[in-house]
Design a protein around this motif. Structure first.
Motif: not given
Length: 214
Positions: A120-131, A133-144, A169-174
């Protein structure tokens, strides 16, 4: 920033400011001031990092919201009061955050086909997050949720290894947040349909949803 929990239903005018939930706080200090009574929870006498501050407001109820994100002015006010009333040099970290990030790579976990490793790219840094979920595919934006944050339901977020792979980290369900969000604007928690979402990369979620701010 920090996260603010309202305990007013059980304890009148009582709140908790979360700074870093991943800290195991073994000791605490009580400060009684003009407007507030504080209980400062921190690691130990050699590690003065603060996990949270429980505060009792003597004058008013700070907010009706059960979960919110306090603005910088309020946090600065609280920290200044604490500094003026103790010689202990507490360390207040800016860990309790929900940030906007874009998935740049998704791969199956080498030890489980039901888990996925997200870069996951946060602009100035990147993080690895395990999930899982099936809908968390490449290029999508989420809250974490970042390491050291906490969910509105009270789940503490800590970085940890999941079958040998570090998850930071962990995916944040809006829909778990106290928000009024239109379905078409945030389908499956994906923020891609929001106007100019790329400008929020790495920003805190309250820059988009200002109604979270107290």
């Amino acid at each position: 920033m920090a996260m603010l929990f309202n305990y007013n239903k059980e304890f009148k005018n009582t709140f908790e400011l979360i700074f870093n939930s991943s800290i195991q706080s073994d000791v605490y200090l009580v400060l009684d001031t003009k407007d507030y009574k504080f209980t400062i929870n921190y690691a130990n006498d050699k590690d003065l990092r603060v996990s949270s501050v429980i505060l009792f407001s003597k004058n008013n109820n700070l907010t009706q919201k059960q979960f919110s994100i306090p603005d910088y002015q309020f946090v600065d006010e609280i920290l200044n009061i604490i500094k003026q009333n103790t010689n202990v040099l507490f360390i207040f970290e800016d860990n309790a955050n929900i940030k906007i990030g874009q998935i740049i790579k998704r791969s199956v976990h080498p030890k489980s086909e039901k888990l996925y490793i997200l870069d996951v790219d946060f602009g100035c840094y990147k993080k690895t997050i395990i999930t899982n979920t099936l809908y968390t595919t490449e290029n999508k934006y989420f809250a974490w949720y970042m390491d050291g944050s906490i969910t509105p339901s009270g789940n503490i977020i800590k970085q940890n290894e999941v079958m040998g792979v570090l998850s930071e980290g962990m995916l944040c369900s809006i829909d778990s947040l106290p928000l009024n969000v239109e379905d078409e604007q945030c389908n499956n928690n994906n923020l891609l349909n929001m106007p100019n979402i790329n400008q929020y990369l790495g920003k805190n979620i309250e820059t988009i949803y200002t109604e979270l701010i107290t």
